[in-house]
Design an enzyme around this catalytic site. Structure first.
Site, short mmCIF file in Angstrom:
data_model
loop_
_atom_site.label_atom_id
_atom_site.label_comp_id
_atom_site.label_asym_id
_atom_site.label_seq_id
_atom_site.Cartn_x
_atom_site.Cartn_y
_atom_site.Cartn_z
N LYS A 47 103.20 20.13 54.08
CA LYS A 47 102.87 19.84 52.68
C LYS A 47 101.42 20.19 52.32
O LYS A 47 100.74 19.49 51.60
CB LYS A 47 103.15 18.36 52.34
CG LYS A 47 104.56 17.89 52.70
CD LYS A 47 105.66 18.86 52.31
CE LYS A 47 105.82 19.04 50.80
NZ LYS A 47 106.77 20.16 50.51
N HIS A 108 104.16 24.48 61.80
CA HIS A 108 103.35 23.27 61.59
C HIS A 108 102.88 22.69 62.93
O HIS A 108 102.39 21.57 62.99
CB HIS A 108 104.18 22.19 60.88
CG HIS A 108 104.63 22.56 59.50
ND1 HIS A 108 103.78 23.05 58.54
CD2 HIS A 108 105.86 22.49 58.91
CE1 HIS A 108 104.48 23.28 57.42
NE2 HIS A 108 105.72 22.94 57.63
N SER A 138 102.66 13.94 48.93
CA SER A 138 103.62 15.05 48.94
C SER A 138 104.63 14.91 50.07
O SER A 138 105.83 15.14 49.90
CB SER A 138 102.85 16.36 49.06
OG SER A 138 103.72 17.46 48.94
#
Length: 295
Positions: A47, A108, A138
């Site tokens: 995010k 990620h 988020s």
């Protein structure tokens, strides 16, 4: 059709890090993934503008031409290496293995979970970081709509989990600071979400130079326009609306929600903000890394 057995499952643990349950299927494929010297990795904590910068990178690679962008979803153009949805979609490693070089690889992963040959491969890395408060908000809304993840509970409950690192990929604090430190011995283009928001053309130019490309002003302006939040939010090839609602339910919260800096103010109570700031101060005390929580 019965829903796959990874829906809303609690996090699995990989080497001490909480991880999306579906992604941990055959984790060896991640550890043994063969990085190539020509690869360019886009690495972020979730995010933090990953899809946005992936689209920018891909447009730069194609000189601002939208031919591919209008036909192929972003998840195929810039596959997420660790992603897997057993019995539903091919894994990121499978997609990437078939791709010719130079590949763009999205991930990620924290440094500790990278493939074994990552640093020897000498690939390029673009890292994008976003301020913790907006990431928490988020990520909370993402977890509400993304059925690969467990139910997030209330925002108050989620904020505690976020602060303690009990979310997929672990601690935001560790992620952003360890990659920041890594810049000292590896060529990493470290970008900030807030900077891209403030002056997209300036930051897009940095990405272009890092990728060794030369584009004229007209092409850069076109990329700015094509990657504006409004344009991307309406583009089904980048907004994840092509995924079945059994996996991501945009009626709960769209994948591309607001794309702004400072939305945390609509969520944090005064008490939460004070507690968060005190905790933040402690965890970030040893780093030169600085964030803006609004523009």
């Amino acid at each position: 059709m019965t829903s796959p057995d990874f829906i809303r499952r609690d996090w699995a643990t990989v080497h001490g890090y909480p991880m999306v349950y579906a992604f941990t299927t055959n984790w060896e494929r991640v550890e043994q993934f063969q990085c190539r010297p020509e690869d360019v990795w886009i690495i972020t904590y979730p995010k933090s503008g990953t899809t946005w910068v992936s689209e920018i990178m891909d447009l730069i690679k194609n000189d601002g031409s939208v031919e591919k962008q209008e036909q192929i979803p972003i998840v195929q153009r810039v596959p997420m290496m660790e992603s897997a949805a057993p019995g539903t979609l091919p894994s990121g490693t499978e997609n990437l293995e078939k791709m010719p070089s130079p590949r763009f690889v999205k991930s990620h992963l924290p440094i500790a979970l990278l493939p074994k040959n990552f640093w020897e491969s000498d690939c390029k890395i673009i890292y994008v970081a976003r301020n913790a408060k907006d990431v928490a908000v988020s990520y909370y809304n993402f977890d509400r709509m993304n059925k690969f993840h467990p139910e997030p509970g209330t925002f108050a409950e989620y904020l505690e989990k976020f602060m303690s690192g009990n979310v997929a990929y672990g601690s935001w604090y560790e992620h952003v600071t360890s990659w920041w430190e890594k810049k000292k011995d590896h060529p990493i283009l470290y970008l900030f979400y807030e900077d891209i928001k403030e002056d997209p053309k300036r930051e897009i130019r940095k990405i272009m130079e890092f990728l060794g490309k030369k584009l004229d002003e007209e092409a850069l302006d076109r990329i700015v326009q094509l990657t504006s939040f409004e344009t991307m939010k309406d583009n089904s090839l980048v907004n994840y609306r092509l995924l079945p609602t059994t996996l991501m339910d945009h009626s709960i919260s769209p994948f591309m929600r607001k794309g702004i800096a400072g939305d945390w103010k609509n969520y944090f109570t005064v008490a939460q903000n004070e507690k968060f700031d005190a905790d933040y101060e402690k965890k970030m005390s040893g780093t030169t890394l600085k964030f803006r929580t609004e523009i």
